[in-house]
Design an enzyme around this catalytic site. Structure first.
Site, short mmCIF file in Angstrom:
data_model
loop_
_atom_site.label_atom_id
_atom_site.label_comp_id
_atom_site.label_asym_id
_atom_site.label_seq_id
_atom_site.Cartn_x
_atom_site.Cartn_y
_atom_site.Cartn_z
N HIS A 9 0.83 -1.22 0.00
CA HIS A 9 0.00 0.00 0.00
C HIS A 9 0.86 1.26 0.00
O HIS A 9 0.43 2.31 0.49
CB HIS A 9 -0.95 0.03 1.19
CG HIS A 9 -1.71 -1.24 1.40
ND1 HIS A 9 -2.93 -1.49 0.82
CD2 HIS A 9 -1.39 -2.36 2.09
CE1 HIS A 9 -3.35 -2.70 1.16
NE2 HIS A 9 -2.42 -3.26 1.93
N SER B 131 14.87 20.77 -16.41
CA SER B 131 13.65 21.50 -16.70
C SER B 131 14.02 22.77 -17.45
O SER B 131 15.05 23.38 -17.19
CB SER B 131 12.94 21.87 -15.40
OG SER B 131 12.12 23.00 -15.58
N LYS C 49 15.90 21.30 -11.22
CA LYS C 49 15.27 20.01 -11.51
C LYS C 49 16.21 19.01 -12.17
O LYS C 49 17.03 19.35 -13.00
CB LYS C 49 14.06 20.21 -12.43
CG LYS C 49 12.87 20.85 -11.76
CD LYS C 49 12.28 20.05 -10.60
CE LYS C 49 11.55 18.81 -11.07
NZ LYS C 49 10.31 19.15 -11.81
N GLU D 69 10.17 7.59 -16.90
CA GLU D 69 8.78 7.99 -17.16
C GLU D 69 8.33 7.52 -18.54
O GLU D 69 7.19 7.07 -18.72
CB GLU D 69 8.63 9.51 -17.04
CG GLU D 69 8.68 9.97 -15.59
CD GLU D 69 8.80 11.48 -15.47
OE1 GLU D 69 8.16 12.04 -14.58
OE2 GLU D 69 9.53 12.12 -16.26
#
Ligand code: ARG
Length: 467
Positions: A159, A286, A292, A299
């Protein structure tokens, strides 16, 4: 692309198709990549036609040499693919006929329907091997990573809540196991797909005495005892795309596994977890936020699984309403199939490379793994060893967790007296359970993340996968 009269339209038609029809129906833009398999199939078919006396030795030689020259031209990038010739089969045949008079005999006893079924089976057979190889490369990268960080312990999660401690290597080896099943599935499906459709013709075989066994053997469609494996029903042979579905299905599940791995890497690379550091070359920045460092590779691994799943659904949907036998709809099987293969192979390779440039943040992992709450179940097991029913032990330890929370302590900071206030069977040795090293040693059954067990699993995989 030059204009010329498509081979399939001779006789019956007064002219070529309208330009928009040619553009709408063409597949050459994507089925070009079947050229190796198409030539391989034609060479085998021509050899058989000669064997049964439908081609003279000279015609057979001319056709074979012509096909070899076409192969060389395609390899050299000088072959002139023509859209108005629709597909890879007609492009190659038209060029052969243009070069060699006997080329007009090559299509004897053959249709594009059994031809494309053959080409695609050969392509899947080749591609499956390449994919299996790429899977193994990723398994090795996971194993290398696991070995580099062999003593690192992290919390395992259910979880997405901290649950019990595991070796980082154990977590990585879970993916090696998944990939192994993916490879196994691909290998299993080979047998079913390795059946020669040639001889099925358009749908109803041929009146000519084609020697199907010899073509099948020539093309490697054989069983373990070298017997030819032939499609036994001509209608099934030209319309069956089960093998495409199986490849896309095996691929979809592989994609799902890669996506899960990607998700773990993304979480681990976040500031919140900070369990791993991915090498700069495998991350992006970024355009706006200078601080970043984004895990775009992971991804996209996750993102690409979506199209791979979609490809499976496309092919299934494509097939479900088709009346027997060949229908042009089947041309739509290829892009989905190619897309699945291309994206999975690219994903496997880039992921392997990324893992080779990824390391565990050992201090952060150690801090996270030192959370004593991870060993609450060990406390319950302690009580079980003292004869208590597990449900009661679970309840008792639950009360301890509540007590610790109330008194602002960590679970391992409770005194023996406090433990005993909840359950008399606790003795001083209960607190030793919070020694993480000992706790890991205690997980000593097969499949558990115990110190010895994980070492053995690492060794087993090293032996299986090689250096
Ligand atoms: N390009 C076609 C395909 O991919 C080849 C078979 C065409 N056969 C036909 N009868 N039109 O399915």
């Amino acid at each position: 692309m030059k204009k010329s009269s498509p081979v399939s339209r001779s006789g019956r038609f007064s002219g070529g198709p309208a330009a928009d029809v040619a553009q709408f129906t063409e597949s050459i833009s994507f089925d070009q990549r079947l050229w190796r398999q198409d030539i391989q199939g034609s060479l085998a078919h021509a050899k058989m036609l000669h064997k049964i006396g439908l081609l003279t030795a000279e015609e057979h030689r001319d056709i074979s040499q012509g096909l070899e020259k076409i192969r060389a031209a395609i390899e050299a990038g000088t072959f002139d693919w023509k859209q108005e010739l629709e597909d890879v089969h007609m492009n190659i045949e038209a060029e052969l006929t243009h070069r060699v008079g006997a080329g007009a005999k090559l299509h004897t006893g053959r249709s594009r329907n059994d031809q494309v079924a053959l080409d695609l089976r050969l392509w899947v057979r080749d591609e499956r091997l390449a994919l299996l190889n790429d899977i193994q490369v990723l398994q090795k990268s996971l194993l290398d990573f696991a070995e580099r960080e062999a003593d690192v312990i992290i919390p395992g999660y259910t979880h997405l809540q901290r649950a019990q401690p595991v070796y980082f290597a154990h977590h990585l080896l879970a993916y090696v196991e998944m990939l192994e099943r993916d490879a196994q599935r691909l290998r299993d499906s080979k047998e079913r797909g390795n059946v020669c459709p040639l001889g099925a013709g358009a749908l109803a075989g041929s009146t000519l005495p084609l020697d199907r066994e010899s073509v099948a053997k020539e093309l490697g469609f054989v069983d373990a005892s070298d017997e030819a494996k032939l499609a036994q029903n001509s209608m099934d042979a030209v319309s069956d795309r089960d093998f495409v579905v199986e490849f896309c299905s095996d691929g979809a599940l592989l994609g799902v596994h890669l996506s899960r791995l990607a998700e773990d890497l993304i979480l681990w690379a976040s500031t919140e977890f900070n369990f791993i550091k991915i090498g700069d070359a495998y991350t992006t920045g970024s355009s706006l936020m200078p601080q970043k460092k984004n895990p775009d590779v992971a991804e996209l691994m996750r993102g690409k699984s979506a199209r791979v799943i979609g490809n499976l659904v496309s092919v299934l949907t494509l097939l479900k309403g088709l009346p027997m036998t060949y229908n042009r709809d089947l041309q739509e099987d290829k892009e989905a199939l190619f897309d699945t293969a291309d994206n999975l192979r690219a994903t496997l390779r880039v992921c392997a490379a990324m893992l080779n440039h990824t390391s565990a943040n050992r201090t952060v992992c150690a801090t996270a793994a030192s959370d004593p709450a991870l060993l609450a179940t060990d406390l319950a097991d302690y009580l079980v060893r003292k004869g208590m029913a597990f449900r009661q032990a679970h309840h008792a330890v639950g009360s301890l967790v509540a007590l610790a929370e109330k008194s602002g302590k960590r679970l391992n900071q409770l005194t023996v007296a406090e433990l005993q206030s909840v359950e008399k069977r606790f003795e001083a040795d209960a607190l030793e359970l919070f020694d993480l090293g000992k706790a890991m040693k205690a997980r000593s059954i097969i499949g558990a993340p115990g110190t010895k067990e994980v070492k053995e699993q690492l060794a087993r995989w090293r032996k299986a996968l090689g250096k």
